[in-house]
Every structure is written in C-alpha cells, then in structure tokens.
Design a protein around this motif. Structure first.
Motif, PDB file in Angstrom:
ATOM      1  N   GLN A  72       0.839  -1.205   0.000  1.00 56.51           N
ATOM      2  CA  GLN A  72       0.000   0.000   0.000  1.00 56.51           C
ATOM      3  C   GLN A  72       0.872   1.253   0.000  1.00 56.51           C
ATOM      4  O   GLN A  72       0.614   2.191  -0.752  1.00 56.51           O
ATOM      5  N   GLU A  73       1.925   1.260   0.801  1.00 52.92           N
ATOM      6  CA  GLU A  73       2.838   2.414   0.805  1.00 52.92           C
ATOM      7  C   GLU A  73       3.592   2.528  -0.517  1.00 52.92           C
ATOM      8  O   GLU A  73       3.754   3.629  -1.053  1.00 52.92           O
ATOM      9  N   ILE A  74       4.056   1.396  -1.040  1.00 50.57           N
ATOM     10  CA  ILE A  74       4.756   1.411  -2.331  1.00 50.57           C
ATOM     11  C   ILE A  74       3.851   2.027  -3.396  1.00 50.57           C
ATOM     12  O   ILE A  74       4.264   2.917  -4.141  1.00 50.57           O
ATOM     13  N   ASP A  75       2.620   1.541  -3.458  1.00 48.74           N
ATOM     14  CA  ASP A  75       1.669   2.041  -4.453  1.00 48.74           C
ATOM     15  C   ASP A  75       1.399   3.535  -4.274  1.00 48.74           C
ATOM     16  O   ASP A  75       1.330   4.279  -5.263  1.00 48.74           O
ATOM     17  N   HIS A  76       1.230   3.972  -3.032  1.00 54.16           N
ATOM     18  CA  HIS A  76       0.960   5.393  -2.754  1.00 54.16           C
ATOM     19  C   HIS A  76       2.078   6.271  -3.301  1.00 54.16           C
ATOM     20  O   HIS A  76       1.826   7.209  -4.062  1.00 54.16           O
ATOM     21  N   TYR A  77       3.309   5.981  -2.893  1.00 52.65           N
ATOM     22  CA  TYR A  77       4.423   6.843  -3.303  1.00 52.65           C
ATOM     23  C   TYR A  77       4.691   6.748  -4.803  1.00 52.65           C
ATOM     24  O   TYR A  77       4.975   7.755  -5.454  1.00 52.65           O
ATOM     25  N   TRP A  78       4.584   5.554  -5.353  1.00 52.08           N
ATOM     26  CA  TRP A  78       4.816   5.387  -6.789  1.00 52.08           C
ATOM     27  C   TRP A  78       3.803   6.213  -7.579  1.00 52.08           C
ATOM     28  O   TRP A  78       4.162   6.948  -8.506  1.00 52.08           O
ATOM     29  N   THR A  79       2.543   6.112  -7.196  1.00 49.85           N
ATOM     30  CA  THR A  79       1.477   6.835  -7.895  1.00 49.85           C
ATOM     31  C   THR A  79       1.640   8.344  -7.743  1.00 49.85           C
ATOM     32  O   THR A  79       1.601   9.083  -8.739  1.00 49.85           O
ATOM     33  N   LYS A  80       1.830   8.806  -6.525  1.00 51.12           N
ATOM     34  CA  LYS A  80       1.921  10.250  -6.272  1.00 51.12           C
ATOM     35  C   LYS A  80       3.146  10.872  -6.931  1.00 51.12           C
ATOM     36  O   LYS A  80       3.087  12.006  -7.393  1.00 51.12           O
ATOM     37  N   LEU A  81       4.256  10.150  -6.961  1.00 49.99           N
ATOM     38  CA  LEU A  81       5.483  10.728  -7.506  1.00 49.99           C
ATOM     39  C   LEU A  81       5.593  10.607  -9.026  1.00 49.99           C
ATOM     40  O   LEU A  81       6.360  11.345  -9.640  1.00 49.99           O
ATOM     41  N   THR A  82       4.834   9.701  -9.641  1.00 43.55           N
ATOM     42  CA  THR A  82       4.874   9.617 -11.106  1.00 43.55           C
ATOM     43  C   THR A  82       3.735  10.398 -11.764  1.00 43.55           C
ATOM     44  O   THR A  82       3.795  10.653 -12.963  1.00 43.55           O
TER      45      THR A  82
ATOM     46  N   ALA B 296      14.560 -11.145  -8.717  1.00 40.33           N
ATOM     47  CA  ALA B 296      13.163 -10.720  -8.816  1.00 40.33           C
ATOM     48  C   ALA B 296      13.078  -9.194  -8.931  1.00 40.33           C
ATOM     49  O   ALA B 296      12.351  -8.665  -9.774  1.00 40.33           O
ATOM     50  N   MET B 297      13.848  -8.491  -8.089  1.00 39.23           N
ATOM     51  CA  MET B 297      13.831  -7.029  -8.116  1.00 39.23           C
ATOM     52  C   MET B 297      14.283  -6.500  -9.473  1.00 39.23           C
ATOM     53  O   MET B 297      13.704  -5.540  -9.992  1.00 39.23           O
ATOM     54  N   MET B 298      15.303  -7.111 -10.038  1.00 38.84           N
ATOM     55  CA  MET B 298      15.859  -6.632 -11.307  1.00 38.84           C
ATOM     56  C   MET B 298      14.842  -6.703 -12.446  1.00 38.84           C
ATOM     57  O   MET B 298      14.964  -5.966 -13.419  1.00 38.84           O
ATOM     58  N   GLY B 299      13.840  -7.544 -12.329  1.00 42.95           N
ATOM     59  CA  GLY B 299      12.818  -7.669 -13.360  1.00 42.95           C
ATOM     60  C   GLY B 299      11.606  -6.774 -13.145  1.00 42.95           C
ATOM     61  O   GLY B 299      10.636  -6.854 -13.891  1.00 42.95           O
ATOM     62  N   MET B 300      11.658  -5.934 -12.138  1.00 41.16           N
ATOM     63  CA  MET B 300      10.501  -5.110 -11.801  1.00 41.16           C
ATOM     64  C   MET B 300      10.741  -3.641 -12.123  1.00 41.16           C
ATOM     65  O   MET B 300      11.872  -3.178 -12.155  1.00 41.16           O
ATOM     66  N   GLY B 301       9.645  -2.929 -12.350  1.00 43.41           N
ATOM     67  CA  GLY B 301       9.641  -1.470 -12.335  1.00 43.41           C
ATOM     68  C   GLY B 301       9.254  -1.101 -10.912  1.00 43.41           C
ATOM     69  O   GLY B 301      10.081  -1.075 -10.009  1.00 43.41           O
ATOM     70  N   LYS B 302       7.949  -0.845 -10.699  1.00 39.13           N
ATOM     71  CA  LYS B 302       7.453  -0.653  -9.335  1.00 39.13           C
ATOM     72  C   LYS B 302       7.611  -1.986  -8.607  1.00 39.13           C
ATOM     73  O   LYS B 302       7.283  -3.050  -9.160  1.00 39.13           O
TER      74      LYS B 302
ATOM     75  N   GLY C 111       5.681  12.369 -14.275  1.00 37.93           N
ATOM     76  CA  GLY C 111       6.792  11.554 -13.810  1.00 37.93           C
ATOM     77  C   GLY C 111       6.851  10.263 -14.604  1.00 37.93           C
ATOM     78  O   GLY C 111       5.941   9.949 -15.377  1.00 37.93           O
ATOM     79  N   GLU C 112       7.918   9.498 -14.415  1.00 38.67           N
ATOM     80  CA  GLU C 112       8.019   8.226 -15.140  1.00 38.67           C
ATOM     81  C   GLU C 112       8.705   7.169 -14.284  1.00 38.67           C
ATOM     82  O   GLU C 112       9.659   7.446 -13.561  1.00 38.67           O
ATOM     83  N   GLY C 113       8.157   5.959 -14.366  1.00 40.86           N
ATOM     84  CA  GLY C 113       8.740   4.837 -13.649  1.00 40.86           C
ATOM     85  C   GLY C 113      10.002   4.353 -14.327  1.00 40.86           C
ATOM     86  O   GLY C 113      10.179   4.519 -15.530  1.00 40.86           O
ATOM     87  N   GLY C 114      10.871   3.787 -13.533  1.00 44.47           N
ATOM     88  CA  GLY C 114      12.104   3.204 -14.038  1.00 44.47           C
ATOM     89  C   GLY C 114      12.248   1.796 -13.508  1.00 44.47           C
ATOM     90  O   GLY C 114      11.316   1.234 -12.948  1.00 44.47           O
ATOM     91  N   PRO C 115      13.434   1.224 -13.628  1.00 41.10           N
ATOM     92  CA  PRO C 115      13.654  -0.146 -13.162  1.00 41.10           C
ATOM     93  C   PRO C 115      13.917  -0.210 -11.660  1.00 41.10           C
ATOM     94  O   PRO C 115      14.348   0.763 -11.042  1.00 41.10           O
ATOM     95  N   CYS C 116      13.638  -1.378 -11.086  1.00 30.25           N
ATOM     96  CA  CYS C 116      14.064  -1.728  -9.717  1.00 30.25           C
ATOM     97  C   CYS C 116      13.543  -0.775  -8.643  1.00 30.25           C
ATOM     98  O   CYS C 116      14.225  -0.517  -7.645  1.00 30.25           O
ATOM     99  N   GLY C 117      12.357  -0.210  -8.836  1.00 31.12           N
ATOM    100  CA  GLY C 117      11.777   0.676  -7.839  1.00 31.12           C
ATOM    101  C   GLY C 117      12.174   2.134  -7.981  1.00 31.12           C
ATOM    102  O   GLY C 117      11.766   2.968  -7.182  1.00 31.12           O
ATOM    103  N   TRP C 118      12.965   2.458  -8.992  1.00 27.95           N
ATOM    104  CA  TRP C 118      13.378   3.846  -9.214  1.00 27.95           C
ATOM    105  C   TRP C 118      12.337   4.560 -10.073  1.00 27.95           C
ATOM    106  O   TRP C 118      11.690   3.949 -10.921  1.00 27.95           O
TER     107      TRP C 118
END
Length: 160
Positions: free
Chosen positions: A86-96, A141-147, A100-107
């Motif tokens: 829930q926190e990951i989703d909140h910050y990802w959504t609000k900051l992109t 696993a992390m290396m294959g993710m964006g968010k 904004g734009e998503g990148g790899p590995c949570g960046w």
C-alpha cells in the motif's frame, strides 16, 4: 530553526513553490515552511519566489528557484522505505503523476526530474541475507521489476 542536521537544497527553474506544495501533499510528517520572495532590486523579479522551505517525512528541504543552469540527474536520489505494498503504491502513484516516469528496480523520476527509490523495506534484509541463494533470488526478482511488488519479492526470496 535548528542549526543541527542537514537541509537538502533542491534547485528548480521557477517551480520551487509549486514543488514544495507537491512534496508536502505526498509525504507524511510534511509541512510547508517559510517562502522567501525577491525584494525590489532583484536579481529576480520583485515578489517572485526565491526559496520555499518544507519538511517531508521529517527531512528538511529548501526549494530554490535558481534558474535553468542545473537540472536533476540520477546521481542523487531519495530512498523511501515502505513497509507494505500500500505504501509502495501510494508513493509510486503520487510521484509519477503529472509527468513523472517509472524506471527499473523501484526507481522513478517525478515530474520535476528528481529521482526517487520506492523501496520495500524488507528487501534490504533479503538482499543482505547470509544465504546467497535467497539473496540472489530476491535480487533477480527485483531486477525484473519497475514498481516493486512486495508479494512477488517475498515469494522469490522464499523460493516459491
């Protein structure tokens, strides 16, 4: 104002006050502080914003309208440690949002070009696990993710 600790100065090209308001709306324990305006005689237009102070997650910042000479890049980023999806989703959504734009590995980069790492806090322990196989599964696993996906990271770490 206390003189201890650090205050991070963020350089903007005319969006300092807007950015300060945005970050205060995104983070817990956040507040807008003093907004300083140029006086008569400049060098900026009288009354325009020179700096806007704010806190976010308890960290002090000053947003400076310094002009177009410098921009943000990935050499500096801010980590946000999140306890759950829930926190990951909140910050990802609000900051992109808003450009904004998503990148790899949570960046990600926000609409001002500032880089953030939205991190599942348990991931730090996973990748430091003394069992190299568990750590490697979490990193892979992390290396294959964006968010970041907390449940998928937990499953990979567990070998499921």
């Amino acid at each position: 104002m206390t003189t201890g600790g650090f205050t991070t100065c963020l350089w903007f090209d005319g969006q300092a006050e807007e950015a300060a308001h945005h970050y205060v709306s995104v983070f817990k324990d956040a507040a807008l502080g003093r907004v300083v305006r140029w006086p008569e005689g400049g060098p900026g237009p009288a009354g325009s914003v020179l700096t806007a102070e704010f806190t976010a997650n308890g960290q002090r910042f000053v947003a400076l309208n310094g002009g177009p000479e410098f921009t943000f890049d990935e050499a500096v980023s801010f980590q946000i440690l999140c306890s759950d999806q829930q926190e990951i989703d909140h910050y990802w959504t609000k900051l992109t949002e808003g450009g904004g734009e998503g990148g790899p590995c949570g960046w990600l980069k926000d609409k001002y070009g500032l880089s953030w790492q939205v991190v599942y806090a348990r991931l730090l322990d996973m990748v430091a696990d003394p069992d190299p196989e568990k750590a490697a599964r979490a990193v892979k696993a992390m290396m294959g993710m964006g968010k970041l996906d907390a449940a998928a990271l937990e499953k990979a770490y567990a070998g499921e």
